[in-house]
Write an enzyme that holds these catalytic residues in place. Sequence first.
Site, PDB file in Angstrom:
ATOM      1  N   CYS A 106      13.124   5.957  -4.662  1.00  0.00           N
ATOM      2  CA  CYS A 106      13.288   4.743  -5.463  1.00  0.00           C
ATOM      3  C   CYS A 106      14.700   4.153  -5.293  1.00  0.00           C
ATOM      4  O   CYS A 106      15.656   4.889  -5.042  1.00  0.00           O
ATOM      5  CB  CYS A 106      13.032   5.050  -6.949  1.00  0.00           C
ATOM      6  SG  CYS A 106      11.281   5.057  -7.396  1.00  0.00           S
TER       7      CYS A 106
ATOM      8  N   HIS B 265       7.584   2.136  -7.146  1.00  0.00           N
ATOM      9  CA  HIS B 265       7.093   3.516  -7.059  1.00  0.00           C
ATOM     10  C   HIS B 265       5.582   3.589  -7.270  1.00  0.00           C
ATOM     11  O   HIS B 265       4.915   4.531  -6.807  1.00  0.00           O
ATOM     12  CB  HIS B 265       7.809   4.362  -8.119  1.00  0.00           C
ATOM     13  CG  HIS B 265       7.514   5.825  -8.067  1.00  0.00           C
ATOM     14  ND1 HIS B 265       8.053   6.664  -7.101  1.00  0.00           N
ATOM     15  CD2 HIS B 265       6.744   6.625  -8.852  1.00  0.00           C
ATOM     16  CE1 HIS B 265       7.623   7.900  -7.306  1.00  0.00           C
ATOM     17  NE2 HIS B 265       6.833   7.913  -8.361  1.00  0.00           N
TER      18      HIS B 265
ATOM     19  N   ASN C 186       1.414   9.465   6.032  1.00  0.00           N
ATOM     20  CA  ASN C 186       0.555  10.443   5.374  1.00  0.00           C
ATOM     21  C   ASN C 186       0.409   9.984   3.942  1.00  0.00           C
ATOM     22  O   ASN C 186       1.396   9.889   3.222  1.00  0.00           O
ATOM     23  CB  ASN C 186       1.185  11.841   5.379  1.00  0.00           C
ATOM     24  CG  ASN C 186       1.239  12.445   6.764  1.00  0.00           C
ATOM     25  OD1 ASN C 186       0.345  12.238   7.572  1.00  0.00           O
ATOM     26  ND2 ASN C 186       2.298  13.193   7.045  1.00  0.00           N
TER      27      ASN C 186
ATOM     28  N   SER D 225       4.307  14.489   0.191  1.00  0.00           N
ATOM     29  CA  SER D 225       4.966  15.190  -0.911  1.00  0.00           C
ATOM     30  C   SER D 225       5.586  14.239  -1.920  1.00  0.00           C
ATOM     31  O   SER D 225       6.219  14.675  -2.862  1.00  0.00           O
ATOM     32  CB  SER D 225       6.023  16.154  -0.358  1.00  0.00           C
ATOM     33  OG  SER D 225       6.952  15.444   0.428  1.00  0.00           O
TER      34      SER D 225
ATOM     35  N   HIS E  11       5.618   7.782  -3.765  1.00  0.00           N
ATOM     36  CA  HIS E  11       6.288   6.502  -3.484  1.00  0.00           C
ATOM     37  C   HIS E  11       5.798   6.003  -2.115  1.00  0.00           C
ATOM     38  O   HIS E  11       5.831   6.752  -1.144  1.00  0.00           O
ATOM     39  CB  HIS E  11       7.809   6.695  -3.475  1.00  0.00           C
ATOM     40  CG  HIS E  11       8.548   5.390  -3.512  1.00  0.00           C
ATOM     41  ND1 HIS E  11       9.280   4.970  -4.595  1.00  0.00           N
ATOM     42  CD2 HIS E  11       8.624   4.380  -2.600  1.00  0.00           C
ATOM     43  CE1 HIS E  11       9.792   3.770  -4.337  1.00  0.00           C
ATOM     44  NE2 HIS E  11       9.397   3.394  -3.128  1.00  0.00           N
TER      45      HIS E  11
ATOM     46  N   HIS F 230       5.439   5.182   1.373  1.00  0.00           N
ATOM     47  CA  HIS F 230       6.364   5.324   2.507  1.00  0.00           C
ATOM     48  C   HIS F 230       5.640   5.877   3.724  1.00  0.00           C
ATOM     49  O   HIS F 230       4.560   6.461   3.617  1.00  0.00           O
ATOM     50  CB  HIS F 230       7.527   6.248   2.140  1.00  0.00           C
ATOM     51  CG  HIS F 230       7.151   7.709   2.068  1.00  0.00           C
ATOM     52  ND1 HIS F 230       6.394   8.254   1.047  1.00  0.00           N
ATOM     53  CD2 HIS F 230       7.410   8.748   2.909  1.00  0.00           C
ATOM     54  CE1 HIS F 230       6.228   9.554   1.247  1.00  0.00           C
ATOM     55  NE2 HIS F 230       6.812   9.879   2.365  1.00  0.00           N
TER      56      HIS F 230
HETATM   57  O1  LIG Z   1       7.658  15.143   6.616  1.00  0.00           O
HETATM   58  P1  LIG Z   1       6.857  15.514   5.406  1.00  0.00           P
HETATM   59  O2  LIG Z   1       6.195  14.331   4.739  1.00  0.00           O
HETATM   60  O3  LIG Z   1       7.628  16.352   4.430  1.00  0.00           O
HETATM   61  O4  LIG Z   1       5.700  16.465   5.959  1.00  0.00           O
HETATM   62  C1  LIG Z   1       4.375  16.095   6.189  1.00  0.00           C
HETATM   63  O5  LIG Z   1       4.217  15.351   7.389  1.00  0.00           O
HETATM   64  C2  LIG Z   1       4.620  16.029   8.592  1.00  0.00           C
HETATM   65  C3  LIG Z   1       4.293  15.132   9.769  1.00  0.00           C
HETATM   66  O6  LIG Z   1       2.911  14.864   9.899  1.00  0.00           O
HETATM   67  C4  LIG Z   1       3.926  17.389   8.737  1.00  0.00           C
HETATM   68  O7  LIG Z   1       4.517  18.083   9.805  1.00  0.00           O
HETATM   69  C5  LIG Z   1       4.062  18.221   7.453  1.00  0.00           C
HETATM   70  O8  LIG Z   1       3.286  19.396   7.593  1.00  0.00           O
HETATM   71  C6  LIG Z   1       3.579  17.385   6.264  1.00  0.00           C
HETATM   72  O9  LIG Z   1       3.719  18.125   5.065  1.00  0.00           O
END
Ligand SMILES: O=P(O)(O)O[C@H]1O[C@H](CO)[C@@H](O)[C@H](O)[C@H]1O
Lengths: 350, 350
Positions: free
Chosen positions: A55, A115, A155, A163, A166, A168
Amino acid sequence: HPSFDLAQHPHRRYNPLNGEWLLVSPHRALRPWQGQQEAPDTETRPAHDPTCYLCPGNVRANGAPNPDYTGTFVFDNDFAALRDDVPAGQLNQGGLLRAESESGVGRVICFSPRHDLTLPEMSPAAIRGVVDVWTDEYRTLGARPDIGYVQIFENKGAVMGCSNPHPHGQIWAQRTVPGEPAKESVQQLAYYQEHGRTLLTDYLAIELAEKTRLVLENEHWVALVPFWAGWPFETLLLPRRAVSDLTQLNEAEKDAFADALRRLTIHYDNLFQTSFPYSAGLHQQPTDGQAHPEWHLHMHFFPPLLRSATVRKFMVGYELLANAQRDITPEWAAERLRSQSEVHYKAVSV
Amino acid sequence: HPSFDLAQHPHRRYNPLNGEWLLVSPHRALRPWQGQQEAPDTETRPAHDPTCYLCPGNVRANGAPNPDYTGTFVFDNDFAALRDDVPAGQLNQGGLLRAESESGVGRVICFSPRHDLTLPEMSPAAIRGVVDVWTDEYRTLGARPDIGYVQIFENKGAVMGCSNPHPHGQIWAQRTVPGEPAKESVQQLAYYQEHGRTLLTDYLAIELAEKTRLVLENEHWVALVPFWAGWPFETLLLPRRAVSDLTQLNEAEKDAFADALRRLTIHYDNLFQTSFPYSAGLHQQPTDGQAHPEWHLHMHFFPPLLRSATVRKFMVGYELLANAQRDITPEWAAERLRSQSEVHYKAVSV
Ligand SMILES: O=P(O)(O)O[C@H]1O[C@H](CO)[C@@H](O)[C@H](O)[C@H]1O
Ligand SMILES: O=P(O)(O)O[C@H]1O[C@H](CO)[C@@H](O)[C@H](O)[C@H]1O
């Protein structure tokens, strides 16, 4: 004897982009599920979270505060998998133990200061801002002599290893061309040399004629479930014009990309009335300083959900040891995705 | 300038078995984790569960009761992804839309009548029973003219898509050779033609000399973390003698396989004091009626856990779009696995 029917009978399909086959088992869609249930993301988030390291104004792991950004914000990943201070070196023991040092850069891109938003909830102009950052980053990183390939991806959702909610994405840019784009290079080059057109130009023409796997289109972009989709609701988002990377898109094509991104992610969210998790990313030409007219820019969406917000597809035993396998047909998935409303379910007043 | 160090610097490693590269980022092992937490399996189970469709005497989805089996029990999967009543047929539109019908068989193998056990908790004799069933099934299915490849595997744990904790595995046997074993065929054949020995014979010799990636051994089998492991605690279990499939093992080698299986799965469970989830499976020569002396039987274990019973590795964005990536080195993982006790943590009196 019934004749062979893609909608009914187990079969294999070929992925011409990477040269691999997958197993399709249409009859298996209705098997009962007693396995793991995913926890759909139902949390209501504040527009600004003081504990979020993405943020505006908050302090990151490196101790520096984020600026008070209002659009996008890009910075070097504090825990990057790639670094640029790696000594060159290699190992080769009989062709069996082979390693070589790899260098590169990891970047994080905040899509919005908010966020509590995700791409489908952002305005077309704000998404266009994301497209512009992707384009700039691809251009700048790709211009470096030590960067041969730039992987832009997102992701989304805890189930996809994200993780922080937010909004991104990331960029991992590196010296060599990784496995998947390397396979796509080989396949696209062979096709281009034989036909003088990109593989995806000819593939798109077939899909526009058949229509069964289309999800949505606008003047410059088309979203479809590829004939060889492995993930249940996998899609391919591609420009009608054969360009090799983002920097070759004109203004209208970039606006249209933002429009298609927004609408596609709305279709996804509406399908199971949930913030639809996925890994998505752009495949573009390698940045090795050579022209790659065989390369046709495209974006893959790999979403894990199968039947509802809580039941996903697992790519496990058979899939890891043999090859990808799916239980619903791409045609059925496309029909379900296509028929969704283009108004985000959260924006519908009740 | 420091020199290139596999334990410290980001690098790529080559997998000679399937011809693909992976990215290793040793420095990244200590990044903080705020993402999804897995729920470790802490439930205590009864020896017989009246609601389990795999327990002896209970009724399955097809309406038939299971026998009162005392060792292993094998039956046709009630929801198989492969069937043998598929009409032949194919489709090919410009090399871009390619499909062909696929036939085969899905089998389920209960490892034990006991609902509450897993492989590491079973006796050596009981595990030897599992090895014998795998061997018989491979022989019988492989002898069918319509079966070209037999994939034996186990998905263990809800996180690996397993929908029933009763100890069991599966077999998917089909007409064609799927992607992974097809790649391993190409790589092993090329090596054998050049050297006159199997690729894994020479690889094993290197590992036995270097010792850093070994996990455990007995007279006939070795378990190690391969130099090119993608999953954090991935292992390869292989016979010292180059045999192409289970039917070529002698009695002592089958006993030793059961011993190695038991000990390896105990090491896994003890690592994080949890029932260690994984997908595992055997790779054997295709059953196309030809001899494949280049094929060296082996078993892969792909376990997702990374740092504890609750923190896993996600193969998502970069991994799906580019190539596999790992944060800890195979050497470090091997050392941790190797140093575990060979007494199962549940059997240690407190
Ligand atoms: O970089 P981050 O978001 O912490 O991590 C995430 O994306 C990465 C790239 O795909 C992976 O290698 C990790 O296992 C996943 O938890
Ligand atoms: O057959 P099961 O155990 O129901 O299903 C499990 O294993 C299969 C084979 O790896 C996968 O295709 C499924 O996604 C997974 O849930």
